[in-house]
Scaffold this active site. Sequence first.
Site, PDB file in Angstrom:
ATOM      1  N   GLU A   1       0.788  -1.221   0.000  1.00 19.03           N
ATOM      2  CA  GLU A   1       0.000   0.000   0.000  1.00 19.03           C
ATOM      3  C   GLU A   1       0.824   1.276   0.000  1.00 19.03           C
ATOM      4  OE1 GLU A   1       0.353  -1.454   4.358  1.00 19.03           O
ATOM      5  OE2 GLU A   1       0.090  -2.353   2.375  1.00 19.03           O
TER       6      GLU A   1
ATOM      7  N   HIS B   1      -8.425  -3.836  -1.321  1.00 19.69           N
ATOM      8  CA  HIS B   1      -7.686  -3.932  -0.063  1.00 19.69           C
ATOM      9  C   HIS B   1      -6.642  -2.832   0.035  1.00 19.69           C
ATOM     10  CE1 HIS B   1      -5.864  -6.044   3.400  1.00 19.69           C
ATOM     11  NE2 HIS B   1      -4.717  -5.611   2.891  1.00 19.69           N
TER      12      HIS B   1
ATOM     13  N   HIS C   1      -6.146   0.718   2.536  1.00 14.69           N
ATOM     14  CA  HIS C   1      -4.985   1.115   3.333  1.00 14.69           C
ATOM     15  C   HIS C   1      -4.735   2.627   3.280  1.00 14.69           C
ATOM     16  CE1 HIS C   1      -3.014  -2.219   5.245  1.00 14.69           C
ATOM     17  NE2 HIS C   1      -2.991  -2.960   4.142  1.00 14.69           N
TER      18      HIS C   1
ATOM     19  N   GLU D   1      -4.159  -4.006   9.413  1.00 17.33           N
ATOM     20  CA  GLU D   1      -4.670  -5.019   8.482  1.00 17.33           C
ATOM     21  C   GLU D   1      -6.106  -5.455   8.767  1.00 17.33           C
ATOM     22  OE1 GLU D   1      -3.418  -5.525   5.792  1.00 17.33           O
ATOM     23  OE2 GLU D   1      -1.296  -5.022   5.963  1.00 17.33           O
TER      24      GLU D   1
ATOM     25  N   ASP E   1       8.475 -10.189  10.875  1.00 21.70           N
ATOM     26  CA  ASP E   1       8.215 -11.020   9.696  1.00 21.70           C
ATOM     27  C   ASP E   1       7.799 -12.447  10.076  1.00 21.70           C
ATOM     28  OD1 ASP E   1       8.450  -9.540   7.303  1.00 21.70           O
ATOM     29  OD2 ASP E   1      10.618  -9.447   7.529  1.00 21.70           O
TER      30      ASP E   1
END
Length: 621
Positions: free
Chosen positions: A273, A297, A301, A320, A378
């Site tokens: 995004e 989506h 954002h 999210e 991550d």
Amino acid sequence: MCVSSATIDLSTQANIDEIKTTHVHLNWNVDFENQNLHGNVVLDLQTLVDNVDKVVLDTSYLDIKAVHFGDQVLKHQVAERYASLGSALTIQVPTVEKAGTNFQIKIDYATTENCTAVQFLKPEQTLGGKHPYLFSQSEPIHGRAMIPCQDSPSVKVTYSASVRSHLPVVMSALQTGVDEDADKEVGFKTYHFSQKTSIPSYLIAIAVGNLVGQEIGPRSTVWCEPEMIEQAAWEFSDTESFVATGEDLLTPYEWGRYDLLVLPPSFPYGGMENPCLTFVTPTLLAGDKSAVNVIAHEISHSWMGNLVTTNAWKHYWLNEGWTVFIERKILGRLYGEATRQFEALSGLKSLQESVDLFGKDSLKTVLNPDLRNGADPDDFFSKVPYEKGFNFLYHIEKVVGGPSIFEPYMKAYVQRFASTSISTEDWKAFLFEYMEKTHGAEMVKKLNTIDFDTWINKPGMPPVDPEFDTSLADACYDLAKRWDEARHSDDLSFSAKDIENFSAGQKIVFLEKLTDSEPLPHHLVQKMDELYNFTSNHNADLRLRWQQVCLMTSYEPIYPEVVKFITEQGRMKFVRPLYRLLHQAKNGAQLAVDTYLEHKSFYHPIAAQLIEKDIGLVKSL
């Protein structure tokens, strides 16, 4: 307004409690020969406390050459690397006695071959095959591998850039001009950019390559290699309707442009995004617009994540979960409530798969995970913040009385927290404040029936059955049941007509449902493909689900197709589960390892690290 810092960001080593960055200016040279970005960054800083005598920044594998304070060269030290957080850069500055003092430093530096934020592609790794390419991907904590900075979502900055390159440059900002090089024989140009809305460091993004653009709407251009421009322009021609619907639900779109960049196949995400310029995977180019929900989506954002931002990766669900919620609101407005419910059902299936993968008691399934001791955000990347977060908001919407009450709150939420970074505690406090002020004490009683602690802090699936409408899914479930029952009978009364009226999404849900059952025997898998032609389908999400069905039963004829799919694109949504399943399948483990090792250089560094954990080449945390 003042937003509380209810949570310290444990993923930064910068002294964000003493000093903050307000603006970043980048002077970069794009060097394809040495595969680096080199030049300098100028940081505008402001002290938050008295008597500041040092600036501590995040770095990761950067070559720091010098630090300047005006004409003065400052002493600096790069610390040993700490876990996944990189190496703290400590800069000694003349003591700044008073809080609120502004000053500026310049850092000369270059990225290195170990940079995890920028991927350099050789010409043969691109679609055109004639020019090199680079793109950045900094979320969550890879901005420090591209820029020495306060790499925390709690720090939001404006930025500008001047980038010298012999190939076209695009960034997550508005282009303000292009200068021809004085020596026109060289063929270099300097591209200038400005981002006037404050953003966190992970949203500073760049791509350089043989790029062309085509207008697809009043405020949108699609950029990509010329070989795919016509296909991309057609595939994303409905972009403006998504932006306009987002504005209707929330607040005016304030970023000026909503452009799209279709990246080479190794891009590890469906979309990123980056403001003004969403990066998207070419796996969305299905040829029938069946995969463009990703655009809804990424557009969402623009408000959730980019405008209202989590202040620490512990609270990633605020980015999210909210974005998935708005995405599905947009789809519901455009295609009907049944579509929103159908998408939510599919998302719930993805959430269950993540919970099954980690284990229902795993801390990685907590909405607010523990990221202490240098934990790598991550490693927590999954559908949990997306879908558990969505289900949380969906449940709250039902409890308070539905969209007519919840949608005005959504708009007020964006208005309240725009251009700030917040925590889950900030979010919850405003929810109660708004509902009490707007709807009175009775609404607070309704909110108090929600088990916030379990939703936010406990592992596993959501504590409440969402009871989504299954009207569009029932035909998928019924067909899956028939195939599951066929293993116990000789009745194979199936035909191509079974799915002729199914949308791409319904075909995917049918295949998802099959993965809930025992693996099908090989003769049924073979029969299904003869009738439905799933192996030859070009929709990437459908290919994923079909190949999962086949791998779960170790159906070896699909192995070459799996290898083809996981080596022609590097989107983690597809390659990670398929590598895992191929590695687990009969006669598949060595094939998975050999395939990865042969194509390792193709994958983005973030994807490569995670695939290696998935197939046991390195120990997973």
